[in-house]
Design a protein around this motif. Sequence first.
Motif, PDB file in Angstrom:
ATOM      1  N   GLY A 116       0.916  -1.251   0.039  1.00  0.00           N
ATOM      2  CA  GLY A 116       0.088  -0.180   0.103  1.00  0.00           C
ATOM      3  C   GLY A 116       0.814   1.137   0.017  1.00  0.00           C
ATOM      4  N   ARG A 117       1.987   1.333   0.741  1.00  0.00           N
ATOM      5  CA  ARG A 117       2.655   2.505   0.852  1.00  0.00           C
ATOM      6  C   ARG A 117       3.700   2.642  -0.509  1.00  0.00           C
ATOM      7  N   LEU A 118       4.028   1.503  -1.007  1.00  0.00           N
ATOM      8  CA  LEU A 118       4.697   1.658  -2.465  1.00  0.00           C
ATOM      9  C   LEU A 118       3.523   2.201  -3.550  1.00  0.00           C
ATOM     10  N   LEU A 119       2.545   1.664  -3.557  1.00  0.00           N
ATOM     11  CA  LEU A 119       1.563   2.233  -4.450  1.00  0.00           C
ATOM     12  C   LEU A 119       1.082   3.715  -4.209  1.00  0.00           C
ATOM     13  N   GLU A 120       0.949   4.230  -2.878  1.00  0.00           N
ATOM     14  CA  GLU A 120       0.606   5.539  -2.640  1.00  0.00           C
ATOM     15  C   GLU A 120       1.771   6.192  -2.799  1.00  0.00           C
ATOM     16  N   GLY A 121       3.017   6.028  -2.846  1.00  0.00           N
ATOM     17  CA  GLY A 121       4.107   6.631  -3.150  1.00  0.00           C
ATOM     18  C   GLY A 121       4.275   6.917  -4.870  1.00  0.00           C
ATOM     19  N   ILE A 122       3.863   5.820  -5.399  1.00  0.00           N
ATOM     20  CA  ILE A 122       3.772   5.960  -7.020  1.00  0.00           C
ATOM     21  C   ILE A 122       2.879   7.138  -7.373  1.00  0.00           C
ATOM     22  N   ALA A 123       1.640   6.968  -6.740  1.00  0.00           N
ATOM     23  CA  ALA A 123       0.524   7.650  -6.908  1.00  0.00           C
ATOM     24  C   ALA A 123       0.983   9.166  -6.793  1.00  0.00           C
ATOM     25  N   ALA A 124       1.551   9.496  -5.546  1.00  0.00           N
ATOM     26  CA  ALA A 124       2.070  10.919  -5.109  1.00  0.00           C
ATOM     27  C   ALA A 124       2.736  11.461  -6.269  1.00  0.00           C
ATOM     28  N   GLN A 125       3.805  10.529  -6.771  1.00  0.00           N
ATOM     29  CA  GLN A 125       4.712  11.244  -7.688  1.00  0.00           C
ATOM     30  C   GLN A 125       4.217  11.272  -9.383  1.00  0.00           C
ATOM     31  N   GLY A 126       3.049  10.934  -9.459  1.00  0.00           N
ATOM     32  CA  GLY A 126       2.446  10.821 -10.816  1.00  0.00           C
ATOM     33  C   GLY A 126       1.246  11.313 -10.933  1.00  0.00           C
ATOM     34  N   ARG A 127       0.495  10.840 -11.931  1.00  0.00           N
ATOM     35  CA  ARG A 127      -0.968  11.321 -12.550  1.00  0.00           C
ATOM     36  C   ARG A 127      -1.844  10.297 -12.129  1.00  0.00           C
ATOM     37  N   LEU A 128      -1.595   9.107 -11.646  1.00  0.00           N
ATOM     38  CA  LEU A 128      -2.524   8.181 -11.216  1.00  0.00           C
ATOM     39  C   LEU A 128      -3.201   8.197  -9.793  1.00  0.00           C
TER      40      LEU A 128
END
Length: 207
Positions: free
Chosen positions: A90-102
């Motif tokens: 969950g933390r990994l996906l939250e980080g990816i989302a926070a740095q992108g547009r998804l």
Amino acid sequence: MTVDTMPIAAGDLAALLGSRLCHDLVSPLGAIGNGVELLEMSTDFPGIAQSAEMRLIAEAVAAARTRIQAYRMAFGMAQGDQRIGRAELGRLLEGIAAQGRLQITLDAAGDFPRPEIRMLTLALMCVETALPWGGRVIVLRDGAAWRLVAECDRARVDPDLWAWLDGRQPRPLAPSEVHFALLAEAARAQSRPLRHEFDATGGEIAF
């Protein structure tokens, strides 16, 4: 005396290289992050924590650390006995989302084999390529099956790229597209057939 050694498969060698690069980059980024925190707490520089310059540095370090974590999952070694907990994923996906547009929503429970998370991260990179203007992604797990369901207002779908997931190679890949080849390779190594469908308003990847 001759010592026999096991040959390293090309895919494993690339994964070892990815793990080494990510490992070596994490340490200096961590040091920079610690330095930023110390400056923010220092009484010698009042107000520095609220300065635009310090916020920019802190955000850049956080973004780099998140991206390297995603690269470690996608491009590093993934042993079958390693597992990733739901909270870490969950933390990994939250980080990816926070740095992108998804906008990414996770619908999964339990813990997961590392090779599955490697495929999931690579699949998410494929979705990012198709949704450069942003969109919404739901990541679902049912048993051992994963689905990434994406919706968007506008997508950019290159059939030659997605052909790589079907085992075809209609054109060479750019460095920014290597995740398509790696996802196909990971799926073959894990004997997990890939299914994908995308159009102008979204689609999905399943394995």
